[in-house]
Design an enzyme around this catalytic site. Structure first.
Site, PDB file in Angstrom:
ATOM      1  N   ARG A 185      20.351  10.492 -28.570  1.00  0.00           N
ATOM      2  CA  ARG A 185      21.964  11.177 -28.238  1.00  0.00           C
ATOM      3  C   ARG A 185      22.645  10.774 -29.398  1.00  0.00           C
ATOM      4  O   ARG A 185      24.426  11.393 -29.488  1.00  0.00           O
ATOM      5  CB  ARG A 185      22.153   9.182 -27.604  1.00  0.00           C
ATOM      6  CG  ARG A 185      22.327   9.462 -26.317  1.00  0.00           C
ATOM      7  CD  ARG A 185      22.312   7.522 -25.738  1.00  0.00           C
ATOM      8  NE  ARG A 185      21.697   6.677 -25.974  1.00  0.00           N
ATOM      9  CZ  ARG A 185      21.666   5.538 -25.990  1.00  0.00           C
ATOM     10  NH1 ARG A 185      22.355   4.922 -24.807  1.00  0.00           N
ATOM     11  NH2 ARG A 185      21.137   4.715 -26.669  1.00  0.00           N
TER      12      ARG A 185
ATOM     13  N   LYS B   3       4.217   3.492 -24.236  1.00  0.00           N
ATOM     14  CA  LYS B   3       3.975   2.280 -23.487  1.00  0.00           C
ATOM     15  C   LYS B   3       5.515   2.096 -24.521  1.00  0.00           C
ATOM     16  O   LYS B   3       5.476   2.207 -25.795  1.00  0.00           O
ATOM     17  CB  LYS B   3       3.142   1.270 -24.287  1.00  0.00           C
ATOM     18  CG  LYS B   3       3.247   1.477 -25.942  1.00  0.00           C
ATOM     19  CD  LYS B   3       1.730   0.255 -26.908  1.00  0.00           C
ATOM     20  CE  LYS B   3       2.277  -0.171 -27.848  1.00  0.00           C
ATOM     21  NZ  LYS B   3       2.360  -1.186 -28.266  1.00  0.00           N
TER      22      LYS B   3
ATOM     23  N   HIS C 136      -1.421   5.319 -28.260  1.00  0.00           N
ATOM     24  CA  HIS C 136      -2.086   6.400 -28.749  1.00  0.00           C
ATOM     25  C   HIS C 136      -3.010   6.250 -29.953  1.00  0.00           C
ATOM     26  O   HIS C 136      -4.133   6.819 -30.732  1.00  0.00           O
ATOM     27  CB  HIS C 136      -1.257   6.398 -30.188  1.00  0.00           C
ATOM     28  CG  HIS C 136      -0.906   4.967 -30.257  1.00  0.00           C
ATOM     29  ND1 HIS C 136      -0.420   4.164 -31.038  1.00  0.00           N
ATOM     30  CD2 HIS C 136      -1.427   5.283 -32.232  1.00  0.00           C
ATOM     31  CE1 HIS C 136      -0.554   3.350 -31.741  1.00  0.00           C
ATOM     32  NE2 HIS C 136      -1.014   3.448 -33.061  1.00  0.00           N
TER      33      HIS C 136
ATOM     34  N   LYS D 282      -7.029   8.763 -31.563  1.00  0.00           N
ATOM     35  CA  LYS D 282      -7.645   8.837 -32.325  1.00  0.00           C
ATOM     36  C   LYS D 282      -9.324   8.916 -32.566  1.00  0.00           C
ATOM     37  O   LYS D 282      -9.901   8.708 -31.755  1.00  0.00           O
ATOM     38  CB  LYS D 282      -8.169   6.651 -33.129  1.00  0.00           C
ATOM     39  CG  LYS D 282      -6.446   6.163 -33.403  1.00  0.00           C
ATOM     40  CD  LYS D 282      -6.570   5.248 -34.104  1.00  0.00           C
ATOM     41  CE  LYS D 282      -5.782   3.957 -34.651  1.00  0.00           C
ATOM     42  NZ  LYS D 282      -4.398   4.954 -35.742  1.00  0.00           N
TER      43      LYS D 282
ATOM     44  N   HIS E 110      -3.850  -1.747 -26.633  1.00  0.00           N
ATOM     45  CA  HIS E 110      -4.785  -0.986 -27.215  1.00  0.00           C
ATOM     46  C   HIS E 110      -5.478  -1.583 -27.229  1.00  0.00           C
ATOM     47  O   HIS E 110      -7.042  -1.759 -27.185  1.00  0.00           O
ATOM     48  CB  HIS E 110      -3.776  -0.893 -28.811  1.00  0.00           C
ATOM     49  CG  HIS E 110      -3.399  -0.394 -28.939  1.00  0.00           C
ATOM     50  ND1 HIS E 110      -2.507   0.778 -28.220  1.00  0.00           N
ATOM     51  CD2 HIS E 110      -1.703  -1.204 -29.695  1.00  0.00           C
ATOM     52  CE1 HIS E 110      -1.291   1.131 -29.349  1.00  0.00           C
ATOM     53  NE2 HIS E 110      -0.905   0.326 -30.248  1.00  0.00           N
TER      54      HIS E 110
END
Length: 492
Positions: A52, A151, A181, A185, A243
């Site tokens: 935006r 997430k 994420h 890793k 996670h």
């Protein structure tokens, strides 16, 4: 009705919704630059940022240049490479709630599209379904398109189902890439290599040989300006549901038949479905909630959570659990899980303690034999330690002495020539190429929420409030009892 269509070729256009946000500046655009610099993006690849914020393409490119200067090491960027990367970027200001603005965006996407398209929704989850609906109405969500979702996918099971229903009304499940994420890793992916690429460990990776498993995700930071979001989620929703449970899955899963999206995610789902529900009666002895107060981290005084938030709050910034995976491989093995903010050190690690030798031949000499352990550290450094008993050097006139030593593999030493990549480089490359192995499937998300909801509902029914712990420690004292009543101790 779901739009169908299979992924056929790498995406030549990436559209990032929320392209001026914090995540985009810190992780997404620097990761995309890393792929560009290493020649991993097709020559015709383009990226369209949208948000935006009232910017044009030139202003957006200037903003991205500043992010790269701040986030990318000097050695990894040069003027020519940065300039060519910025030339790949376009920007279109848009608000999908405004029909005229949304139409301008979809027309821009059509003008830029030359092949497959990847949409990355780096926005608040409440916008996922409306964005997908706009793309679907413009005929931009059919074959050759896929969507990445950040997430959290919901606040509980019901909201996760609603979000997933809204997205899959436009994109069929095979083209939905839910991001965790941590799965990008190197250390997390190396866990799979360690388990399934070596004959040494897999025969021992079960209840006959392992006494306990501990998984820790400890942060030294506080809420860092995310107070309103965090106060709505807490440690259980922000870290445990995604996670931490993903690390449980990768630690406990059975060997998949092959390294492909369906096989890997099917085995992870079996773990989630094997997690023993923590019933209301078991909540007090198997869970601990905490909230940090003022203290010191690394010698620096820091305020308490309520002081940072600016108001009273009953939100947990720490959670510890004693969980069980009720299947043949792990029957009877406790999985101790904990995550928290403002803890004593930053660490993400998996600790597997093996069972003690059945009989010590050194007992009469006074030498103590400690159980072997495997420690897989994911951050701040990626390393693997195997702790073994070793004779202490000396003549041993007063009896043989033993000490525990570590066989240590630090990946930064073993692979000095390899550049350490951001997690999103791996995730972007896989999503661009249509590989969903390191992304989370809908049934994984919803099964995880079902288990977490049982714990949160139990807290509410019992009126459990977070216990205080000073910043710079490893959580409330009651977390110590969680392990010690079973003869175990947290690894500090």
């Amino acid at each position: 009705m779901s739009a169908s269509g299979s992924v056929s070729r790498p995406a030549s256009l990436l559209v990032i919704f929320g392209a001026t946000g914090d995540l985009a500046g810190r992780m997404l655009l620097p990761s995309l630059y890393g792929l560009h610099r290493d020649g991993l993006l097709a020559t015709d690849f383009r990226c369209l940022g949208t948000a935006r914020s009232d910017l044009d393409t030139g202003a957006f490119r200037d903003q991205v240049r500043q992010h790269l200067e701040k986030r990318v090491p000097v050695a990894d960027r040069d003027t020519d490479s940065v300039a060519r990367f910025l030339d790949r970027l376009e920007y279109q200001a848009a608000d999908v709630a405004d029909s005229q603005s949304a139409t301008a965006l979809t027309e821009r996407i059509k003008a830029l599209r030359t092949g497959d398209v990847l949409y990355h929704l780096s926005t608040a989850p409440r916008f996922y379904a409306p964005i997908c609906a706009v793309l679907g109405a413009a005929r931009l969500a059919g074959a050759g398109t896929r969507v990445m979702l950040e997430k959290p996918i919901g606040h509980d099971l019901a909201s996760a189902v609603a979000i997933n229903d809204g997205v899959t009304a436009t994109f069929d499940e095979s083209r939905v890439f839910r991001v965790d994420h941590y799965l990008g890793k190197e250390g997390v992916q190396n866990l799979l290599a360690l388990r399934f690429g070596n004959a040494l460990f897999e025969p021992l990776w079960n209840a006959r040989h392992i006494e306990q498993v501990q998984i820790t995700v400890a942060e030294t930071i506080g809420v860092e300006g995310r107070g309103d979001y965090y106060d709505h989620s807490g440690a259980s929703r922000d870290m445990l549901q995604n996670h931490l449970l993903q690390l449980v899955c990768l630690t406990a899963m059975e060997p998949p038949s092959q390294f492909d999206p369906s096989a890997v995610r099917n085995e992870k789902l079996k773990v989630l479905r094997s997690l023993r529900p923590i019933e209301v009666a078991d909540i007090p002895n198997n869970s601990v909630a905490g909230q940090y107060t003022a203290g010191a981290v690394d010698g620096v005084a820091v305020p308490g959570y309520r002081d940072e938030l600016g108001r009273a709050s009953n939100t947990e910034t720490y959670i510890a659990l004693r969980a069980h995976v009720d299947n043949w491989r792990w029957s009877g093995v406790p999985f101790y899980l904990r995550t928290g903010k403002r803890m004593a050190r930053r660490a993400t690690e998996i600790y597997l303690q093996f069972r003690a030798v059945p009989h010590s031949i050194f007992a009469n000499s006074g030498a103590a034999v400690e159980p072997n352990a495997l420690i897989i550290s994911l951050q701040p450094e990626e390393r693997i330690e195997l702790r073994l008993m070793h004779k202490t050097p000396g003549l041993d006139r007063n009896g043989l002495k033993l000490a525990q030593v570590a066989l240590d593999l630090e990946t930064s030493d073993a692979f000095k020539q390899a550049r350490r990549r951001l997690a999103y480089e791996r995730l972007y490359l896989d999503a661009i190429e249509g590989n969903g192995t390191l992304f989370v499937r809908r049934d994984e998300t919803e099964t995880a929420w079902q288990w977490i909801d049982g714990i949160l509902d139990g807290w509410q029914k019992l009126g459990i409030s977070p216990k205080s712990y000073p910043a710079g420690t490893f959580g409330p004292s009651s977390a110590v009892a969680l392990t010690e009543r079973h003869g175990h101790s947290w690894r500090e």
